[in-house]
Design an enzyme around this catalytic site. Structure first.
Site, PDB file in Angstrom:
ATOM      1  N   GLY A 227       6.090   1.150   3.533  1.00  0.00           N
ATOM      2  CA  GLY A 227       5.927  -0.035   2.703  1.00  0.00           C
ATOM      3  C   GLY A 227       5.730  -1.260   3.570  1.00  0.00           C
ATOM      4  CB  ALA A 228       6.730  -3.249   5.735  1.00  0.00           C
ATOM      5  CG  HIS A 229       2.640  -3.059   1.415  1.00  0.00           C
ATOM      6  ND1 HIS A 229       2.728  -1.833   2.035  1.00  0.00           N
ATOM      7  CD2 HIS A 229       2.565  -2.798   0.088  1.00  0.00           C
ATOM      8  CE1 HIS A 229       2.690  -0.880   1.127  1.00  0.00           C
ATOM      9  NE2 HIS A 229       2.587  -1.436  -0.068  1.00  0.00           N
ATOM     10  CB  ALA A 230       3.861  -8.156  -1.539  1.00  0.00           C
ATOM     11  N   GLY A 275       8.045  -5.065  -0.798  1.00  0.00           N
ATOM     12  CA  GLY A 275       8.818  -3.824  -0.820  1.00  0.00           C
ATOM     13  C   GLY A 275       8.827  -3.128   0.525  1.00  0.00           C
TER      14      GLY A 275
END
Length: 312
Positions: A227-230, A275
């Site tokens: 993840g580590a993105h929106a 997230g």
């Protein structure tokens, strides 16, 4: 307003901000740039291509080599070791040193080692003695050698209570509402009998959108972060079908951590939610339903960009 230089410090740079204090036996080369209200402690060495923001503390015995940037409010503990060359050889220099960036408000514990070319995210916390070999997400707490994520700062954890094990589980959900805008921890219908167990959810009810895509994440080494993105428009619905995974949700103001450890507990993430998933158990299978087909332009992969868009 002027900076303070100890008589035994060697400060060759003219680019030192107001109220910055440089203590004994520190050596700052001519090209270095250091902001205001910084505290550069005894025995610190700063090379030319170094940028230090405001209100930064660099404790005793630290060397800041070419290519290193410390943004505002960073703390660097005693004897932290930075590097800028992956393959160092005596009298052999790369055409350009790798860039290491420590984002605003991050802290690095004493004796930690930071490999070159790494970005440490805003507000992250690096444990003492850690060896950081890859980028650290914003707000993450990392420890160990090699460093791995143990948690996130200022992030309350929400753990499923599992609910009663009944033939048809329809008990009311006692999970408190999320502090993160639009996020919901959803309890799905669970049925258990001698033939096995079944979990079901209704599209349009439990899943508040019509899925256009799904993917499953599995066989993830426990140290890896996903993840580590929106998403600018896409909504997501996360269900851990097997094992467990920790999911971070962040709306730019509030952040929470959810433990997905049962297939009858799901996490709904609206658009513009940052997230991150981590701490996968070896048997974890994470199913993700998405409201839109894949579109790379819908992703926000930089946290500062996310903050700018979500507040703008």
């Amino acid at each position: 307003m002027t900076a303070f230089f100890h008589p035994n410090a060697l400060v060759e740079s003219p680019h030192i901000g107001d109220r910055t204090r440089v203590w004994a036996f520190a050596h700052i080369l001519p090209g270095a740039r250091i902001g205001s209200d910084c505290n550069i402690c005894d025995g610190v060495f700063v090379e030319n291509d170094v940028h230090v923001g405001d209100r930064v503390t660099v404790k005793i015995g630290v060397q800041l080599w070419d290519g290193i940037t410390l943004e505002d409010d960073v703390f660097v503990g005693p004897n932290v070791t930075f590097t800028n060359d992956l393959h160092p050889r005596s009298r052999q220099y790369p055409t350009q040193f790798l860039t290491t960036v420590v984002r605003k408000g991050a802290s690095i514990g004493g004796n930690a080692t930071i490999l070159p070319g790494i970005t440490i995210g805003a507000g992250a916390m690096i444990g003492a003695g850690s060896v950081v070999t890859r980028d650290v997400p914003p707000g993450a707490v990392v420890v160990g050698n090699p460093a791995h994520i143990r948690g996130y700062v200022n992030t309350p954890s929400v753990v499923s209570d599992g609910g009663p094990v009944e033939p048809i589980d329809s008990a009311p959900d006692t999970t408190p509402p999320s502090r993160v805008k639009g996020v919901k921890f959803v309890r799905l219908t669970r049925a258990i009998d001698l033939r096995g167990s079944l979990v079901a959810g209704d599209v349009g009810g439990d899943v508040p959108f019509q899925p256009q895509r799904f993917f499953a994440v599995h066989d993830v080494p426990s140290a890896e972060v996903r993840g580590a993105h929106a998403h600018r428009e896409c909504q997501q619905f996360l269900v851990c079908l097997s094992g467990s995974v920790h999911a971070i949700v962040d709306d730019g103001t509030n952040r929470e951590e959810y433990v997905l450890d049962s297939p009858d507990r799901a996490l709904y993430m609206p658009r513009m939610t940052w997230g991150t998933q981590y701490r996968y158990s070896p048997d974890a299978i994470l199913l993700v339903l998405a409201s839109l087909p894949y579109d790379n332009s819908d992703y926000i992969r930089d946290y500062d960009t996310f903050l700018a868009e979500v507040t703008g």
